[in-house]
Design a protein around this motif. Structure first.
Motif, short mmCIF file in Angstrom:
data_model
loop_
_atom_site.label_atom_id
_atom_site.label_comp_id
_atom_site.label_asym_id
_atom_site.label_seq_id
_atom_site.Cartn_x
_atom_site.Cartn_y
_atom_site.Cartn_z
N TYR A 10 0.82 -1.23 0.00
CA TYR A 10 0.00 0.00 0.00
C TYR A 10 0.85 1.27 0.00
CZ TYR A 10 -2.84 -3.84 1.61
OH TYR A 10 -3.40 -5.08 1.74
N THR A 11 2.17 1.13 -0.07
CA THR A 11 2.99 2.32 -0.23
C THR A 11 2.64 2.99 -1.57
OG1 THR A 11 4.76 1.22 0.95
CG2 THR A 11 5.37 3.15 -0.31
N LEU A 12 2.68 4.32 -1.57
CA LEU A 12 2.21 5.11 -2.71
C LEU A 12 3.34 5.87 -3.37
CD1 LEU A 12 -0.74 7.27 -1.42
CD2 LEU A 12 -0.80 5.60 -3.25
N GLY A 13 3.21 6.08 -4.66
CA GLY A 13 4.12 7.01 -5.33
C GLY A 13 3.41 7.55 -6.56
N VAL A 14 3.72 8.76 -6.98
CA VAL A 14 3.10 9.27 -8.21
C VAL A 14 4.14 9.84 -9.15
CG1 VAL A 14 0.93 9.83 -7.03
CG2 VAL A 14 2.62 11.61 -7.40
N THR A 129 2.78 14.04 -26.99
CA THR A 129 2.97 15.16 -26.08
C THR A 129 1.64 15.40 -25.35
OG1 THR A 129 4.56 16.07 -27.61
CG2 THR A 129 3.78 17.54 -25.89
N VAL A 130 1.30 14.44 -24.49
CA VAL A 130 0.12 14.55 -23.63
C VAL A 130 0.61 14.26 -22.23
CG1 VAL A 130 -1.60 13.97 -25.38
CG2 VAL A 130 -0.45 12.14 -24.12
N PHE A 131 -0.20 14.64 -21.26
CA PHE A 131 0.33 14.71 -19.90
C PHE A 131 -0.52 13.89 -18.95
CE2 PHE A 131 1.11 18.31 -22.53
CZ PHE A 131 2.47 18.53 -22.38
N GLY A 132 0.08 12.83 -18.40
CA GLY A 132 -0.68 11.93 -17.55
C GLY A 132 -0.11 11.84 -16.15
N GLN A 133 -0.94 11.33 -15.27
CA GLN A 133 -0.47 11.02 -13.92
C GLN A 133 -0.42 9.51 -13.79
OE1 GLN A 133 -3.02 12.27 -10.65
NE2 GLN A 133 -1.65 11.40 -9.13
N HIS A 134 0.69 9.00 -13.30
CA HIS A 134 0.79 7.57 -13.03
C HIS A 134 0.83 7.39 -11.52
CE1 HIS A 134 2.90 7.06 -17.20
NE2 HIS A 134 1.67 7.53 -17.29
N ILE A 135 0.05 6.43 -11.03
CA ILE A 135 0.00 6.20 -9.58
C ILE A 135 0.50 4.78 -9.30
CG2 ILE A 135 -1.53 6.03 -7.58
CD1 ILE A 135 -3.48 7.88 -9.28
N HIS A 136 1.50 4.69 -8.44
CA HIS A 136 2.02 3.38 -8.04
C HIS A 136 1.48 3.02 -6.67
CE1 HIS A 136 5.20 2.79 -11.12
NE2 HIS A 136 5.16 4.11 -11.17
N VAL A 137 1.02 1.77 -6.52
CA VAL A 137 0.66 1.29 -5.20
C VAL A 137 1.33 -0.08 -5.03
CG1 VAL A 137 -1.56 0.35 -6.00
CG2 VAL A 137 -1.24 0.86 -3.58
N ALA A 138 1.99 -0.23 -3.90
CA ALA A 138 2.81 -1.43 -3.70
C ALA A 138 1.96 -2.61 -3.25
CB ALA A 138 3.89 -1.14 -2.67
N VAL A 236 -1.15 2.57 -12.08
CA VAL A 236 -2.36 3.03 -12.77
C VAL A 236 -1.96 4.22 -13.63
CG1 VAL A 236 -4.67 4.00 -12.49
CG2 VAL A 236 -3.84 2.26 -10.88
N ARG A 237 -2.16 4.09 -14.96
CA ARG A 237 -1.60 5.08 -15.89
C ARG A 237 -2.67 5.81 -16.66
NH1 ARG A 237 3.19 3.67 -18.10
NH2 ARG A 237 2.27 3.71 -20.16
N ILE A 238 -3.91 5.69 -16.22
CA ILE A 238 -5.03 6.19 -17.02
C ILE A 238 -5.30 7.68 -16.82
CG2 ILE A 238 -6.83 5.73 -15.29
CD1 ILE A 238 -7.18 4.89 -18.99
N CYS A 239 -4.88 8.24 -15.68
CA CYS A 239 -5.32 9.60 -15.32
C CYS A 239 -4.63 10.69 -16.13
CB CYS A 239 -5.04 9.86 -13.84
SG CYS A 239 -5.95 8.77 -12.74
N ASP A 240 -5.40 11.74 -16.47
CA ASP A 240 -4.81 13.00 -16.93
C ASP A 240 -4.08 13.60 -15.73
OD1 ASP A 240 -6.06 12.78 -19.36
OD2 ASP A 240 -7.35 14.54 -19.14
N THR A 241 -3.01 14.35 -15.99
CA THR A 241 -2.44 15.12 -14.89
C THR A 241 -3.47 16.16 -14.47
OG1 THR A 241 -0.19 14.84 -15.69
CG2 THR A 241 -0.59 16.70 -14.22
N VAL A 255 -6.70 5.39 -5.13
CA VAL A 255 -6.15 4.12 -5.61
C VAL A 255 -5.65 3.28 -4.42
CG1 VAL A 255 -4.28 3.07 -6.96
CG2 VAL A 255 -5.54 5.02 -7.89
N GLN A 256 -5.01 3.96 -3.47
CA GLN A 256 -4.49 3.26 -2.30
C GLN A 256 -5.63 2.61 -1.50
OE1 GLN A 256 -3.08 5.65 0.98
NE2 GLN A 256 -1.31 4.28 1.33
#
Lengths: 374, 414
Positions: A10-14, A129-138, A236-241, A255-256
């Protein structure tokens, strides 16, 4: 063999991809290299990295157990980047697309990997050239990662609706809540993970793809959600920034909490992939990109139609007890308020455009909002 | 054949070309030069300049004993419109708050002007020019070539810190050149025994009048733009409005005997600072302005007095060297305090070296005020312009290219 690194669950990173803007034209500009070089002299937490074209940079947070420390770090990183960019007369903005840049004006960031991608993918590389947010959950094991990747796929529409911040593309209102995802869909290895049901099966699939010479590593899969064995996470790589870091941190908390619930309660079978999950996937994903909170989704389990907004509010409600444990009540309340009526980034961008009539002004205000000003 | 035998309905010889035909011929000459330059992978404007230079030398050969003075007199308006448009655009690009966010840039702007001024004036004093003459020449030399920098940046689609800083510094040093040269008019008037009221009021009139004209034009055009509204359907109207105000401002500055350069630079600057909501900032002057730019460079080329180089001799070379040294030192000294690399400062210094048509025009204006003064000074400054104008486009292009800021080869049609 593909080892799945074991880290504290459940550790997080973005990761946040950001727009580098010339404040005179409000268009994208090739400020990435100058900005990254300037940031080498500035103390800041996390990492700032190049992206495929020179008008992009990417912020990487460190791993965090809780939402509040993640948010604090993102604030510090944002301030360092915005301040340094200011000294170079550059502005930084969130959002999934730049509203009016022309993709052929972009320049590939000259690193070996990006040049190789550019020669492979041709114009798709610059259009990326599009801008996304990626969220990592362990998670603890590869099997957990495979399970989580499948189960989170049901919430892809929810992530899309909450993060959508790219209604404009190439100077036009696309009528979509997010137009960014169309740039992603063009790639041959986009989509979702195949229906493997264990880490052993995933390794088998991976070895085959490697053997065919189609991929060189996990990073070549542009899936909406993918396991990231070298980090021990699901990404999770779906989000727009989003337009500001607070929403970015809130999405990570969401996500967490989902991961916590899914892995602790295991509400769905783990030994096989439910058939309906990926039958409705493309349709639901489209609905969310086009209509946002008002999308009509098909629930793969009940086969009922439901409105995304209602299902999202119900989901946030269900996550309450888990949010209490994780200390994420505030970010989930933020997302609930957006769902109930405040709207997402696209709502705000369209309102700005309605008010001022010039997309340049929309970009200016968006950069102001990113800097914490609006 | 005897001219008197001509029927009266035929035009008299030699033909008077008139401004339209003149403008057209200059454009054609520029087009030809530009195309050749482009095929040789050189900046187009070098081609425009050389076409003008050939034209000027050719015309001098065709009409012996006849200089280009009448031609330049007739075309001064084209010249002023073109430089005015460029200075407006430079001013419009300059966000003054950048100097607050990066003090090293402010320091560079002040230092390069101060050191270059001191170096140029000092060297000329050593060569026996009076302090006033030396100061005037140094003031004119402050300006880097706004048109060269602006057009090379546009043509090569340069983007990055060297380009942006160069544009900002050029706007500032051109402003400095106008301000210092105008202020020194007091001393010049006093030197030539003008009444003290002229000595005091003339510079004051020029400074305040030009600034006021620019500021009022900016206020009015922004007010008009707000009435027209925004969005794609208003684009053409916005363009027409801006073009109308720009031409009117150049014309008015002429009529009021103000400084066109100062007025238009202030006009642009004021638009940038006041147009916070991008009503007009995104209006591009585009192809229409391009026609004037071509004519500007052909004219500049035609008016480059090659003979001045030999006439001015050593002092001109020393003036060029002092100027280059001062500007480079000013920029390089601030390198350790800046966020960009020292190599980038190097390219920036190179891009600041060219001198331009602005200097020619300032000399021209000064000569018309003080003929005897202009004669001594004119050759010197013009000789420097000949050297630095011809090298200018290449220097700026090289600087932007080597800094990695121009658009990649072959990418234009991607």
């Amino acid at each position: 063999m593909l080892d799945f690194k074991s880290v504290s669950p459940y550790t997080l990173g973005v990761e946040l991809e950001l727009q580098v803007i010339n404040p005179h034209t409000q268009d994208l500009t090739r400020g990435g290299p100058d900005l990254l070089q300037a940031l080498e002299k500035v103390a800041h937490p996390g990492e700032v990295k190049p992206e495929i074209t020179e008008s992009m940079i990417e912020l990487n947070s460190s791993p965090h157990a809780r939402h509040d420390s993640l948010l604090e770090e993102l604030h510090a990183m944002r301030d360092a980047v915005v301040h340094t960019a200011g000294s170079l007369n550059l502005a930084i903005a969130g959002g999934g697309t730049h509203p009016f840049h022309r993709w052929h004006d972009r320049r590939i960031f000259p690193t070996e990997r990006f040049l190789q991608l550019s020669s492979l993918y041709g114009y798709l590389a610059k259009q990326f050239t599009v801008f996304g947010q990626h969220i990592h959950v362990a998670c603890e094991s590869g099997d957990d990662a495979v399970y989580l990747t499948h189960q989170l796929s049901r919430y892809i529409p929810h992530f899309i609706a909450l993060s959508a911040a790219s209604p404009f593309s190439q100077g036009e209102d696309t009528s979509f809540e997010t137009s960014r995802l169309h740039a992603v869909s063009a790639f041959p290895l986009s989509g979702h993970m195949p229906p493997v049901s264990s880490w052993a099966e995933f390794e088998d699939f991976f070895a085959k793809m490697l053997g065919y010479g189609i991929i060189g590593g996990i990073k070549d899969f542009y899936w909406d959600i993918r396991p990231k064995p070298e980090f021990g996470t699901v990404e999770v790589r779906i989000c727009d920034t989003p337009l500001e870091v607070d929403t970015a941190a809130a999405l990570a908390a969401f996500v967490q909490a989902l991961a916590f619930w899914l892995l602790v309660e295991r509400p769905y079978p783990a030994d096989r992939v439910e058939e309906g999950l990926y039958l409705v996937y493309g349709y639901n994903r489209f609905q969310a990109t086009r209509f946002g909170f008002d999308a009509t989704l098909v629930d793969p389990r009940s086969q009922q139609s439901l409105v995304l907004r209602d299902d999202l509010l119900a989901t946030l409600e269900r996550l309450q007890p888990f949010a209490d444990v994780l200390g994420s009540q505030a970010p989930l309340a933020r997302l609930a308020a957006m769902t109930r009526g405040e709207g997402n980034g696209s709502t705000w961008l369209r309102a700005c455009h309605e008010e001022s009539g010039a997309l340049e002004d929309v970009v200016r205000r968006s950069a102001q909002r990113w800097a914490g000003g609006a | 054949m005897d001219g008197n035998a001509f029927p009266s309905f035929l035009p008299a010889l030699p033909l008077a070309l008139g401004p339209a035909a003149l403008f057209g011929s200059l454009l054609l000459a520029g087009l030809l030069g530009g195309e050749i330059a482009q095929r040789l992978k050189l900046p187009r404007l070098l081609g425009w300049l050389l076409a003008g230079l050939l034209l000027g030398q050719g015309a001098a050969g065709l009409f012996p004993g006849n200089s280009l003075e009448p031609l330049l007199g007739e075309t001064r308006l084209f010249f002023d419109v073109a430089v005015g448009l460029i200075l407006f655009d430079l001013g419009r690009r300059l966000d003054l708050s950048w100097f607050r966010r990066d003090r090293s840039l402010l320091a560079a702007a002040l230092l390069e002007s101060a050191l270059a001024f001191a170096a140029m004036a000092g060297v000329l004093c050593l060569f026996g020019f009076s302090r006033l003459e030396a100061g005037m020449a140094a003031a004119i030399g402050l300006s880097s070539a706004p048109a060269v920098v602006w057009l090379v940046a546009r043509e090569s689609r340069a983007e990055g810190q060297v380009t942006e800083r160069c544009l900002a510094l050029v706007a500032i040093n051109t402003l400095m050149a106008c301000l210092v040269a105008t202020s020194l008019l007091s001393a010049a008037h006093a030197e030539y025994q003008a009444p003290w009221r002229t000595a005091l009021l003339h510079p004051l009139y020029l400074l305040l009048g030009s600034v006021l004209l620019g500021a009022v034009a900016a206020r009015l055009v922004l007010w008009g733009a707000r009435l027209l509204g925004k969005g794609p359907q208003a684009r053409l109207s916005q363009f027409v409005l801006l073009a109308a105000f720009l031409l009117a401002a150049v014309g008015l500055a002429h009529a009021l005997k103000l400084s066109v350069f100062l007025a238009l630079l202030v006009f642009g600057l004021a638009c940038r600072q006041w147009d916070r909501r991008y009503v007009l900032l995104s209006v591009d002057l585009g192809g229409a302005a391009q026609l004037f730019y071509i004519v500007l460079f052909v004219l500049t080329g035609a008016s480059l007095p090659l003979a001045a180089v030999t006439a001015a001799g050593l002092p001109a070379l020393a003036y060029v060297a002092a100027r280059s040294l001062g500007k480079t030192a000013g920029v390089m000294l601030t390198a350790p305090f800046s966020h960009i690399r020292w190599q980038q400062h190097g390219w920036l210094s190179l891009a600041l070296l060219p001198m331009s048509g602005v200097a020619i025009a300032l000399v021209h204006d000064l000569t018309s005020l003080f003929p005897q003064f202009g004669e001594r000074l004119g050759n010197l400054v013009l000789a420097a312009v000949v050297l630095l104008e011809l090298l200018g486009p290449l220097a700026v292009h090289t600087a932007f290219k080597r800094a990695g800021e121009t658009r990649q080869e072959g990418a234009e049609h991607a």
